[in-house]
Design a protein around this motif. Structure first.
Motif, PDB file in Angstrom:
ATOM      1  N   TYR A   1     -41.316   3.991  17.189  1.00 16.80           N
ATOM      2  CA  TYR A   1     -42.403   4.846  16.703  1.00 16.80           C
ATOM      3  C   TYR A   1     -41.973   6.308  16.703  1.00 16.80           C
ATOM      4  O   TYR A   1     -42.153   7.024  15.713  1.00 16.80           O
ATOM      5  N   ARG A   2     -41.387   6.740  17.821  1.00 14.51           N
ATOM      6  CA  ARG A   2     -40.936   8.138  17.929  1.00 14.51           C
ATOM      7  C   ARG A   2     -39.918   8.462  16.842  1.00 14.51           C
ATOM      8  O   ARG A   2     -40.022   9.491  16.170  1.00 14.51           O
ATOM      9  N   GLU A   3     -38.947   7.588  16.647  1.00 15.23           N
ATOM     10  CA  GLU A   3     -37.911   7.853  15.648  1.00 15.23           C
ATOM     11  C   GLU A   3     -38.502   7.986  14.249  1.00 15.23           C
ATOM     12  O   GLU A   3     -38.158   8.910  13.499  1.00 15.23           O
ATOM     13  N   LEU A   4     -39.400   7.093  13.909  1.00 14.31           N
ATOM     14  CA  LEU A   4     -39.998   7.153  12.572  1.00 14.31           C
ATOM     15  C   LEU A   4     -40.909   8.368  12.406  1.00 14.31           C
ATOM     16  O   LEU A   4     -40.922   9.005  11.347  1.00 14.31           O
ATOM     17  N   MET A   5     -41.655   8.703  13.431  1.00 11.69           N
ATOM     18  CA  MET A   5     -42.545   9.867  13.330  1.00 11.69           C
ATOM     19  C   MET A   5     -41.747  11.168  13.250  1.00 11.69           C
ATOM     20  O   MET A   5     -42.148  12.101  12.549  1.00 11.69           O
ATOM     21  N   LEU A   6     -40.614  11.238  13.944  1.00 15.26           N
ATOM     22  CA  LEU A   6     -39.771  12.430  13.837  1.00 15.26           C
ATOM     23  C   LEU A   6     -39.076  12.480  12.481  1.00 15.26           C
ATOM     24  O   LEU A   6     -38.905  13.560  11.904  1.00 15.26           O
ATOM     25  N   THR A   7     -38.704  11.323  11.962  1.00 13.80           N
ATOM     26  CA  THR A   7     -38.114  11.259  10.621  1.00 13.80           C
ATOM     27  C   THR A   7     -39.128  11.736   9.591  1.00 13.80           C
ATOM     28  O   THR A   7     -38.777  12.450   8.644  1.00 13.80           O
ATOM     29  N   LYS A   8     -40.382  11.383   9.804  1.00 12.41           N
ATOM     30  CA  LYS A   8     -41.460  11.763   8.885  1.00 12.41           C
ATOM     31  C   LYS A   8     -41.601  13.286   8.772  1.00 12.41           C
ATOM     32  O   LYS A   8     -42.050  13.787   7.751  1.00 12.41           O
ATOM     33  N   LYS A   9     -41.203  14.005   9.812  1.00  9.59           N
ATOM     34  CA  LYS A   9     -41.273  15.472   9.767  1.00  9.59           C
ATOM     35  C   LYS A   9     -40.240  16.060   8.808  1.00  9.59           C
ATOM     36  O   LYS A   9     -40.379  17.187   8.364  1.00  9.59           O
ATOM     37  N   HIS A  10     -39.192  15.281   8.515  1.00 10.27           N
ATOM     38  CA  HIS A  10     -38.093  15.786   7.685  1.00 10.27           C
ATOM     39  C   HIS A  10     -38.056  15.194   6.286  1.00 10.27           C
ATOM     40  O   HIS A  10     -37.429  15.750   5.405  1.00 10.27           O
ATOM     41  N   LYS A  11     -38.698  14.061   6.116  1.00 10.71           N
ATOM     42  CA  LYS A  11     -38.696  13.429   4.794  1.00 10.71           C
ATOM     43  C   LYS A  11     -39.904  12.520   4.662  1.00 10.71           C
ATOM     44  O   LYS A  11     -40.505  12.109   5.655  1.00 10.71           O
ATOM     45  N   THR A  12     -40.236  12.209   3.433  1.00  7.04           N
ATOM     46  CA  THR A  12     -41.328  11.278   3.183  1.00  7.04           C
ATOM     47  C   THR A  12     -40.840   9.871   3.506  1.00  7.04           C
ATOM     48  O   THR A  12     -39.763   9.469   3.069  1.00  7.04           O
ATOM     49  N   LEU A  13     -41.640   9.158   4.284  1.00  6.66           N
ATOM     50  CA  LEU A  13     -41.263   7.789   4.640  1.00  6.66           C
ATOM     51  C   LEU A  13     -41.491   6.865   3.451  1.00  6.66           C
ATOM     52  O   LEU A  13     -42.451   7.020   2.696  1.00  6.66           O
ATOM     53  N   SER A  14     -40.616   5.882   3.342  1.00  6.53           N
ATOM     54  CA  SER A  14     -40.771   4.862   2.298  1.00  6.53           C
ATOM     55  C   SER A  14     -41.941   3.951   2.658  1.00  6.53           C
ATOM     56  O   SER A  14     -42.451   3.972   3.786  1.00  6.53           O
ATOM     57  N   PHE A  15     -42.331   3.125   1.718  1.00 11.22           N
ATOM     58  CA  PHE A  15     -43.404   2.163   1.959  1.00 11.22           C
ATOM     59  C   PHE A  15     -43.069   1.276   3.159  1.00 11.22           C
ATOM     60  O   PHE A  15     -43.905   1.049   4.038  1.00 11.22           O
ATOM     61  N   GLY A  16     -41.846   0.771   3.215  1.00 10.28           N
ATOM     62  CA  GLY A  16     -41.425  -0.091   4.323  1.00 10.28           C
ATOM     63  C   GLY A  16     -41.473   0.627   5.662  1.00 10.28           C
ATOM     64  O   GLY A  16     -41.899   0.065   6.667  1.00 10.28           O
ATOM     65  N   GLU A  17     -41.036   1.887   5.668  1.00  6.13           N
ATOM     66  CA  GLU A  17     -41.076   2.665   6.906  1.00  6.13           C
ATOM     67  C   GLU A  17     -42.513   2.890   7.360  1.00  6.13           C
ATOM     68  O   GLU A  17     -42.818   2.794   8.554  1.00  6.13           O
ATOM     69  N   ARG A  18     -43.400   3.181   6.408  1.00  3.98           N
ATOM     70  CA  ARG A  18     -44.814   3.394   6.759  1.00  3.98           C
ATOM     71  C   ARG A  18     -45.426   2.117   7.330  1.00  3.98           C
ATOM     72  O   ARG A  18     -46.236   2.172   8.258  1.00  3.98           O
ATOM     73  N   LYS A  19     -45.045   0.960   6.788  1.00  2.00           N
ATOM     74  CA  LYS A  19     -45.543  -0.315   7.329  1.00  2.00           C
ATOM     75  C   LYS A  19     -45.075  -0.515   8.772  1.00  2.00           C
ATOM     76  O   LYS A  19     -45.843  -0.973   9.624  1.00  2.00           O
ATOM     77  N   VAL A  20     -43.828  -0.180   9.043  1.00  2.00           N
ATOM     78  CA  VAL A  20     -43.312  -0.317  10.410  1.00  2.00           C
ATOM     79  C   VAL A  20     -44.032   0.657  11.337  1.00  2.00           C
ATOM     80  O   VAL A  20     -44.395   0.299  12.463  1.00  2.00           O
ATOM     81  N   VAL A  21     -44.281   1.887  10.877  1.00  2.00           N
ATOM     82  CA  VAL A  21     -45.025   2.860  11.688  1.00  2.00           C
ATOM     83  C   VAL A  21     -46.388   2.284  12.048  1.00  2.00           C
ATOM     84  O   VAL A  21     -46.801   2.323  13.218  1.00  2.00           O
ATOM     85  N   ASP A  22     -47.090   1.747  11.068  1.00  2.00           N
ATOM     86  CA  ASP A  22     -48.415   1.180  11.331  1.00  2.00           C
ATOM     87  C   ASP A  22     -48.338   0.033  12.337  1.00  2.00           C
ATOM     88  O   ASP A  22     -49.160  -0.066  13.253  1.00  2.00           O
ATOM     89  N   GLN A  23     -47.331  -0.817  12.179  1.00  2.00           N
ATOM     90  CA  GLN A  23     -47.184  -1.970  13.070  1.00  2.00           C
ATOM     91  C   GLN A  23     -46.895  -1.533  14.504  1.00  2.00           C
ATOM     92  O   GLN A  23     -47.548  -1.991  15.440  1.00  2.00           O
ATOM     93  N   VAL A  24     -45.920  -0.648  14.683  1.00  2.00           N
ATOM     94  CA  VAL A  24     -45.550  -0.266  16.051  1.00  2.00           C
ATOM     95  C   VAL A  24     -46.625   0.599  16.698  1.00  2.00           C
ATOM     96  O   VAL A  24     -46.856   0.497  17.903  1.00  2.00           O
ATOM     97  N   GLU A  25     -47.300   1.429  15.893  1.00  2.00           N
ATOM     98  CA  GLU A  25     -48.394   2.215  16.453  1.00  2.00           C
ATOM     99  C   GLU A  25     -49.476   1.287  16.980  1.00  2.00           C
ATOM    100  O   GLU A  25     -49.990   1.469  18.092  1.00  2.00           O
ATOM    101  N   SER A  26     -49.816   0.269  16.214  1.00  2.00           N
ATOM    102  CA  SER A  26     -50.830  -0.687  16.628  1.00  2.00           C
ATOM    103  C   SER A  26     -50.423  -1.409  17.918  1.00  2.00           C
ATOM    104  O   SER A  26     -51.234  -1.564  18.833  1.00  2.00           O
ATOM    105  N   LEU A  27     -49.159  -1.832  18.003  1.00  2.00           N
ATOM    106  CA  LEU A  27     -48.691  -2.534  19.200  1.00  2.00           C
ATOM    107  C   LEU A  27     -48.760  -1.632  20.430  1.00  2.00           C
ATOM    108  O   LEU A  27     -49.204  -2.058  21.508  1.00  2.00           O
ATOM    109  N   VAL A  28     -48.340  -0.383  20.287  1.00  2.00           N
ATOM    110  CA  VAL A  28     -48.357   0.567  21.410  1.00  2.00           C
ATOM    111  C   VAL A  28     -49.796   0.877  21.815  1.00  2.00           C
ATOM    112  O   VAL A  28     -50.146   0.829  23.002  1.00  2.00           O
ATOM    113  N   VAL A  29     -50.634   1.178  20.840  1.00  2.00           N
ATOM    114  CA  VAL A  29     -52.023   1.555  21.134  1.00  2.00           C
ATOM    115  C   VAL A  29     -52.775   0.408  21.795  1.00  2.00           C
ATOM    116  O   VAL A  29     -53.496   0.615  22.783  1.00  2.00           O
TER     117      VAL A  29
END
Length: 156
Positions: A105-133
């Protein structure tokens, strides 16, 4: 061994409650299964005893260490292709280790600060955020929306 009505973590699925333990015949072998009702969906899964993929919830100290991981924005990340990163992320998710999932989650969210995430990356962000939360909310006994806000605030 887990007991009925116990809350467990099913890697890749999130939290679930063990509804019952069933014995089934597979060929000529009798096998025991946990029947787990997932908390975030109407889906039920059966997990063989010998599979050992279910795990107990983490304790409060591990939950607090997840917040430390999310707050640490130092270090660099591998600039692999999305395909290689995706496979690495999926391995972490399948492990069921909340610390490893928080790192994804941290890696993808920090990547998001530097570039637009792809559809696949956004899906992984949603999945891992849900698991952590889900797990942090249950362990810390706080509403999921509050945990989600706290987790997201590390990256604002």
């Amino acid at each position: 061994m887990f007991t009925t009505h116990q809350i467990v973590v099913a890697p890749g699925h999130g939290l679930g409650k063990i509804e019952r333990i069933e014995t089934r015949m597979l060929g000529s072998n009798e096998k025991q299964f946990y029947v787990v009702q997932l908390i975030s969906s109407p889906m039920k899964i059966m997990v063989a005893f010998e599979n050992k993929s279910l795990r107990a919830l983490v304790d409060r100290s591990v939950a607090q260490s997840v917040f430390s991981i999310l707050s640490d924005h130092s270090g660099s990340f591998e600039l692999d292709t999305w395909n290689k990163r995706y496979h690495r992320f999926q391995e972490s998710i399948r492990s069921g280790d909340i610390v490893e999932i928080a790192k994804v989650y941290r890696e993808l969210m920090l990547t998001k600060k530097h570039k637009t995430l792809s559809f696949g990356e956004r899906k992984v962000v949603d999945q891992v955020e849900s698991l952590v939360v889900q797990e942090l909310s249950y362990v810390l006994q706080e509403p999921a929306h509050q945990i989600q806000t706290s987790v997201r605030n590390f990256f604002n």
